[in-house]
Design an enzyme around this catalytic site. Structure first.
Site, mmCIF file in Angstrom:
data_model
loop_
_atom_site.group_PDB
_atom_site.id
_atom_site.type_symbol
_atom_site.label_atom_id
_atom_site.label_comp_id
_atom_site.label_asym_id
_atom_site.label_seq_id
_atom_site.Cartn_x
_atom_site.Cartn_y
_atom_site.Cartn_z
ATOM 1 N N LYS A 87 22.665 56.828 -58.227
ATOM 2 C CA LYS A 87 21.889 55.606 -58.475
ATOM 3 C C LYS A 87 22.869 54.484 -58.807
ATOM 4 C CE LYS A 87 17.495 54.363 -60.712
ATOM 5 N NZ LYS A 87 16.712 53.986 -59.559
ATOM 6 N N LEU A 90 17.445 59.615 -53.287
ATOM 7 C CA LEU A 90 17.582 59.599 -54.739
ATOM 8 C C LEU A 90 16.676 60.696 -55.299
ATOM 9 C CD1 LEU A 90 18.969 57.892 -57.009
ATOM 10 C CD2 LEU A 90 16.675 57.082 -57.484
HETATM 11 N N1 PLP Z 1 14.302 56.295 -54.318
HETATM 12 C C1 PLP Z 1 14.936 55.126 -54.520
HETATM 13 C C2 PLP Z 1 15.808 54.580 -53.439
HETATM 14 C C3 PLP Z 1 14.761 54.432 -55.735
HETATM 15 O O1 PLP Z 1 15.405 53.273 -55.944
HETATM 16 C C4 PLP Z 1 13.895 54.983 -56.721
HETATM 17 C C5 PLP Z 1 13.688 54.316 -58.007
HETATM 18 O O2 PLP Z 1 14.153 53.245 -58.261
HETATM 19 C C6 PLP Z 1 13.247 56.187 -56.448
HETATM 20 C C7 PLP Z 1 13.486 56.824 -55.239
HETATM 21 C C8 PLP Z 1 12.302 56.800 -57.433
HETATM 22 O O3 PLP Z 1 12.977 57.353 -58.519
HETATM 23 P P1 PLP Z 1 12.282 57.458 -59.954
HETATM 24 O O4 PLP Z 1 11.047 58.274 -59.761
HETATM 25 O O5 PLP Z 1 13.292 58.141 -60.789
HETATM 26 O O6 PLP Z 1 11.978 56.075 -60.382
#
Ligand code: PLP
Length: 279
Positions: free
Chosen positions: A146, A202
């Site tokens: 991230k 992610l």
């Molecule tokens: N995928 C991407 C590219 C993201 O930026 C995010 C969250 O910002 C997510 C998935 C979802 O992750 P989370 O459930 O931890 O917010």
């Protein structure tokens, strides 16, 4: 936005936060971040966020300036100082400030900045669903980190918005990965499909919580990549994320998904998610 920021070890007003023009976050996007949800004044699933933060920091060889218990204490204090009941907490770490040069600077200290924002749950979108546009996923091969480098996400989202839709669904050569700021799941013949948590997506905290809820509800889940064709022919599709929770996708590239409204599996997971956050 809450009026108090956490900057390195201090609680400051926005005017008091002095970020160097030589910060590597500014030059290179050389930094990492997390977005936590705050429900009823409490951070949601902090352990999963810290796991990901530490994993990303290790991947980028960025030394976090404090351990997770010290950090948790600071973040809880930030929530309290901003009197935040419902919203998000953003935190980022950069590799610090140093003259512009690619190798890691020897002297620089990592810098931390965090703030809170009051935001309500996205009830309208969770009810009506969103329309999405498919966009080629042009990101690097560590989408599991991230990092602050979000240009492909920015471009994809902008393309989706300019096309009159709400979000971009990313695909690599026809294989769906995730969305611009959320993960995606589809339902086909009663089975929930979602891209495996590898280097191409992610590893969403909400994704993990939703999969846990799906298992608890004895819903069939397969973590395997699926194609654009499978998405368009799905019975249901929904996205998961800290700010979107569980939001139905009702059309993709102008084509209705399933009945064109949220389906029963999506509704079930929305109810279970609401229960998981204590509503
Ligand atoms: N995928 C991407 C590219 C993201 O930026 C995010 C969250 O910002 C997510 C998935 C979802 O992750 P989370 O459930 O931890 O917010």
């Amino acid at each position: 936005m809450g009026s108090i920021y956490l900057y390195n070890n201090r609680f400051l007003s926005a005017e008091e936060v002095a970020i160097s023009p030589e910060d590597r976050g500014y030059y290179y996007g050389d930094g990492i971040y997390e977005v936590f949800r705050v429900y009823n004044g409490r951070l949601f699933e902090p352990g999963l966020h810290f796991d990901r933060l530490e994993r990303t920091a290790a991947g980028l060889r960025l030394n976090l300036p404090m351990d997770r218990s010290a950090l948790l204490e600071k973040l809880e204090e930030l929530v309290l100082r901003n009197r935040l009941n419902e919203g998000t907490l953003y935190i980022q770490f950069t590799r610090g400030a140093a003259p512009r040069s690619l190798p890691f600077p020897k002297e620089a200290e990592p810098s931390l900045m965090a703030y809170t924002t009051e935001v309500a749950r996205p009830v309208a979108a969770m009810e009506a669903g969103i329309r999405a546009k498919t966009v080629e996923d042009i990101r690097w091969l560590h989408c599991d980190y991230k990092t602050l480098n979000l240009l492909p996400n920015v471009l994809a989202k902008q393309e989706a918005v300019e096309a009159g839709t709400d979000d971009a669904i990313l695909h690599r050569g026809g294989t769906v990965t995730e969305c611009s700021a959320s993960n995606i799941m589809i339902v086909r013949d009663g089975v929930i499909l979602t891209h495996p948590a590898d280097n191409l997506i992610l590893h969403g905290v909400t994704r993990a919580v939703v999969l846990r809820l799906a298992h608890a509800a004895e819903l069939a889940v397969l973590e395997r990549p699926f194609t654009l064709e499978e998405l368009l022919g799905a019975d249901e599709a929904f996205i998961t994320g800290t700010t979107v929770e569980v939001t139905p996708v009702v059309s993709v590239d102008g084509q209705a998904i399933g009945s064109g409204a949220a389906g029963p599996v999506t509704r079930r997971l929305q109810r279970d998610f609401a229960a998981a956050i204590g509503l």
